[in-house]
Design a protein around this motif. Structure first.
Motif, PDB file in Angstrom:
ATOM      1  N   LEU A 101    -101.420 -98.991  -7.425  1.00  0.00           N
ATOM      2  CA  LEU A 101    -102.237 -98.328  -6.411  1.00  0.00           C
ATOM      3  C   LEU A 101    -102.977 -97.127  -6.996  1.00  0.00           C
ATOM      4  CD1 LEU A 101    -103.020 -98.631  -3.504  1.00  0.00           C
ATOM      5  CD2 LEU A 101    -101.104 -97.194  -2.852  1.00  0.00           C
ATOM      6  N   MET A 104    -106.596 -96.741  -8.137  1.00  0.00           N
ATOM      7  CA  MET A 104    -107.638 -96.334  -7.178  1.00  0.00           C
ATOM      8  C   MET A 104    -107.773 -94.807  -7.297  1.00  0.00           C
ATOM      9  SD  MET A 104    -107.508 -96.845  -3.039  1.00  0.00           S
ATOM     10  CE  MET A 104    -106.147 -95.751  -2.653  1.00  0.00           C
ATOM     11  N   SER A 120    -100.395 -95.154   9.436  1.00  0.00           N
ATOM     12  CA  SER A 120     -99.778 -94.577   8.238  1.00  0.00           C
ATOM     13  C   SER A 120     -98.533 -95.390   7.888  1.00  0.00           C
ATOM     14  CB  SER A 120     -99.370 -93.133   8.531  1.00  0.00           C
ATOM     15  OG  SER A 120     -98.393 -92.677   7.624  1.00  0.00           O
ATOM     16  N   GLY A 121     -98.150 -95.327   6.598  1.00  0.00           N
ATOM     17  CA  GLY A 121     -96.907 -95.969   6.163  1.00  0.00           C
ATOM     18  C   GLY A 121     -95.726 -95.411   6.946  1.00  0.00           C
ATOM     19  N   TRP A 295     -88.360 -93.590  -5.391  1.00  0.00           N
ATOM     20  CA  TRP A 295     -89.569 -94.095  -4.736  1.00  0.00           C
ATOM     21  C   TRP A 295     -90.200 -92.999  -3.869  1.00  0.00           C
ATOM     22  CZ3 TRP A 295     -91.566 -94.553   0.163  1.00  0.00           C
ATOM     23  CH2 TRP A 295     -92.797 -95.219   0.231  1.00  0.00           C
ATOM     24  N   ARG A 296     -89.360 -92.293  -3.136  1.00  0.00           N
ATOM     25  CA  ARG A 296     -89.905 -91.245  -2.251  1.00  0.00           C
ATOM     26  C   ARG A 296     -90.664 -90.195  -3.063  1.00  0.00           C
ATOM     27  NH1 ARG A 296     -87.406 -91.779   2.868  1.00  0.00           N
ATOM     28  NH2 ARG A 296     -85.338 -92.712   2.800  1.00  0.00           N
ATOM     29  N   MET A 302     -97.901 -89.523  -5.806  1.00  0.00           N
ATOM     30  CA  MET A 302     -99.141 -90.294  -5.694  1.00  0.00           C
ATOM     31  C   MET A 302     -99.999 -89.755  -4.546  1.00  0.00           C
ATOM     32  SD  MET A 302    -100.333 -92.987  -3.596  1.00  0.00           S
ATOM     33  CE  MET A 302     -98.925 -93.901  -3.038  1.00  0.00           C
ATOM     34  N   VAL A 303     -99.330 -89.387  -3.454  1.00  0.00           N
ATOM     35  CA  VAL A 303    -100.055 -88.866  -2.290  1.00  0.00           C
ATOM     36  C   VAL A 303    -100.739 -87.547  -2.653  1.00  0.00           C
ATOM     37  CG1 VAL A 303     -99.722 -87.886   0.024  1.00  0.00           C
ATOM     38  CG2 VAL A 303     -98.637 -90.061  -0.577  1.00  0.00           C
ATOM     39  N   GLY A 312    -101.734 -85.922   6.234  1.00  0.00           N
ATOM     40  CA  GLY A 312    -101.670 -87.382   6.170  1.00  0.00           C
ATOM     41  C   GLY A 312    -102.406 -88.016   7.347  1.00  0.00           C
ATOM     42  N   THR A 313    -102.743 -89.303   7.210  1.00  0.00           N
ATOM     43  CA  THR A 313    -103.421 -89.975   8.330  1.00  0.00           C
ATOM     44  C   THR A 313    -102.486 -90.083   9.538  1.00  0.00           C
ATOM     45  OG1 THR A 313    -102.820 -92.086   7.320  1.00  0.00           O
ATOM     46  CG2 THR A 313    -105.075 -91.315   6.962  1.00  0.00           C
ATOM     47  N   GLY A 314    -101.170 -90.007   9.268  1.00  0.00           N
ATOM     48  CA  GLY A 314    -100.205 -90.056  10.367  1.00  0.00           C
ATOM     49  C   GLY A 314     -99.978 -88.682  10.984  1.00  0.00           C
ATOM     50  N   SER A 316     -98.831 -85.749   9.300  1.00  0.00           N
ATOM     51  CA  SER A 316     -97.859 -84.820   8.697  1.00  0.00           C
ATOM     52  C   SER A 316     -98.577 -83.884   7.735  1.00  0.00           C
ATOM     53  CB  SER A 316     -96.796 -85.596   7.917  1.00  0.00           C
ATOM     54  OG  SER A 316     -97.307 -85.979   6.661  1.00  0.00           O
ATOM     55  N   TYR A 321     -94.364 -82.676   3.296  1.00  0.00           N
ATOM     56  CA  TYR A 321     -93.394 -83.401   4.131  1.00  0.00           C
ATOM     57  C   TYR A 321     -92.654 -84.435   3.286  1.00  0.00           C
ATOM     58  CZ  TYR A 321     -91.652 -87.265   6.870  1.00  0.00           C
ATOM     59  OH  TYR A 321     -90.839 -88.260   7.333  1.00  0.00           O
ATOM     60  N   LEU A 322     -93.413 -85.189   2.489  1.00  0.00           N
ATOM     61  CA  LEU A 322     -92.808 -86.297   1.730  1.00  0.00           C
ATOM     62  C   LEU A 322     -91.813 -85.787   0.682  1.00  0.00           C
ATOM     63  CD1 LEU A 322     -96.042 -88.406   1.408  1.00  0.00           C
ATOM     64  CD2 LEU A 322     -94.025 -89.047   2.741  1.00  0.00           C
ATOM     65  N   ALA A 325     -88.712 -84.697   2.486  1.00  0.00           N
ATOM     66  CA  ALA A 325     -87.963 -85.876   2.967  1.00  0.00           C
ATOM     67  C   ALA A 325     -87.203 -86.522   1.809  1.00  0.00           C
ATOM     68  CB  ALA A 325     -88.919 -86.880   3.613  1.00  0.00           C
TER      69      ALA A 325
END
Ligand code: HEM
Length: 368
Positions: A101, A104, A120-121, A295-296, A302-303, A312-314, A316, A321-322, A325
């Motif tokens: 990914l 991109m 969002s994911g 992974w998190r 990556m974000v 984020g699009t969701g 947050s 946040y990520l 988390a």
């Protein structure tokens, strides 16, 4: 050759339903007459994730079915370990999938990003189900905003997830299984006394080292000493029901007293034949916890690269946040904390002969 009934020859494409599968990549940008080349990659990568999530859930079905039986048959624990080993390999693949990914660029992403709002994911119900099935509880979750984590899901997905939350998680099931581990108190044997003294000596040596260490500041010394005092507090609670109750209520230990003792015993005496299968199982759970966390973090990095400090699009705070988390959303943290209290084999108290004999494989028992 086989007793399967006769049927027409199978065709690759129809067996895999490729017509359907390969017509599920619809670019929003193309629908609006401004196709953004990288949106195809974005869709395919997400769909590949969801397919692997499906396989992980399928493996968890098998593992949880094994642990739902009473008692859990020894031979099935090996089967559960193998299924969890498969989950672990899939998770490793999912970490690497981020690399694809990342071909991109942030500018390529901006060609279609605004078309994604508010999706969002974060709304991946399968991902939430994996977390919940492993044992991540509602209260363990990092608050996203004032809404519960599932408020961004559709009504149907929310209900599905609530049903999953009502069933025992793998963490609950493994805890119950650990509580039934024999040998921990076998034949009146108490490995605690000698072992506790050895760990106390080990922690005492660490404290003395920190107190003597001239290379650290007073503030660092106090922080280190506090950390060791809390390790000692955790350790003492493994052998004291009242202290354990207190630490359990504070969320310091998640596992019950009996389960913690069993997990510790399995780790210490894992070379004994009867404990090798349980040890493998616990190791697989740690692998999974660790790789989910990897992974998190990888996703968070990556974000950050993709959207910087943007939300984020969701909705947050995005990367912040990520990252938080990733630090908080651990399920099998107790198993990692127990490593603090492992001591070298040479200082480990010998198990009494009857216990060792009971834990040997029958065909080898004569030689013990
Ligand atoms: C350009 C690529 C991506 C970006 C910029 C991105 C961004 C984000 C952001 C900002 C969040 C936090 C929630 C929000 O505010 O939206 C999030 C959550 C999430 N994303 Fe992604 N994401 C990307 C790719 C992916 C992929 C490929 C997956 C695989 C399924 C994924 C799965 C998730 C999951 C499961 C969450 C929830 C994590 C949690 O709450 O702990 N994301 N993503």
């Amino acid at each position: 050759m086989t007793d399967f009934p006769e049927r027409p020859p199978l065709y690759y494409g129809s067996y895999l339903k490729l017509d359907r599968l390969l017509s599920c990549q619809e670019m929003e940008s193309a629908k609006l007459g401004r196709p953004a080349h990288d949106e195809m990659l974005f869709i395919v990568v997400h769909q590949a994730y969801e397919l692997w999530f499906k396989q992980i859930l399928f493996e968890l079905d098998a593992v949880q079915e094994i642990f739902a039986s009473q008692p859990v048959h020894d031979r099935d624990v090996g089967r559960a370990s193998r299924a969890l080993g498969r989950v672990q390999e899939i998770l490793k693949l999912l970490v690497h999938q981020v690399d694809v990914l990342e071909t991109m660029t942030p500018l390529d992403f901006l060609d279609f990003r605004e078309l994604l709002y508010p999706a969002s994911g974060f709304q991946s119900t399968q991902f939430r189900e994996i977390e919940t099935r492993l044992g991540l509880r509602r209260d363990d979750r990092l608050p996203f905003d004032r809404m519960a984590f599932d408020q961004r899901l559709s009504e149907a997905d929310r209900r599905k997830l609530e049903a999953v939350e009502c069933r025992p998680s793998l963490s609950d099931q493994v805890e119950a299984w650990l509580e039934r581990t024999p040998f921990v108190d076998f034949g009146g044997y108490r490995f605690q006394e000698t072992y506790r003294a050895a760990v106390s000596r080990m922690l005492g040596r660490d404290i003395a080292y920190i107190e003597r260490n001239q290379a650290i500041s007073e503030e660092e010394r106090q922080t280190e000493l506090k950390r060791l005092a809390s390790a000692r507090e955790r350790f003492d609670a493994i052998f004291d029901a009242a202290r354990h109750r207190e630490l359990h209520a504070r969320g310091v230990w998640r596992l019950s007293l009996r389960a913690l003792q069993a997990a510790l015993f399995i780790n210490l005496y894992r070379d004994e034949p009867a404990l090798q299968v349980p040890f493998n199982l616990l190791s697989r759970l740690m692998d999974i916890d660790e790789t989910m966390t990897t992974w998190r973090y990888r996703h968070a990095q990556m974000v950050q690269r993709m959207i910087g400090l943007k939300l984020g699009t969701g909705g947050s705070s995005g990367h912040d946040y990520l990252k938080a988390a990733a630090e908080r959303h651990r399920v099998f943290g107790d198993l990692f904390a127990l490593s603090t209290f492992l001591i070298p084999r040479s200082t480990l108290p010998d198990l009494p002969d009857p216990v060792r004999r009971a834990m040997a494989f029958t065909y080898a028992a004569e030689q013990v």
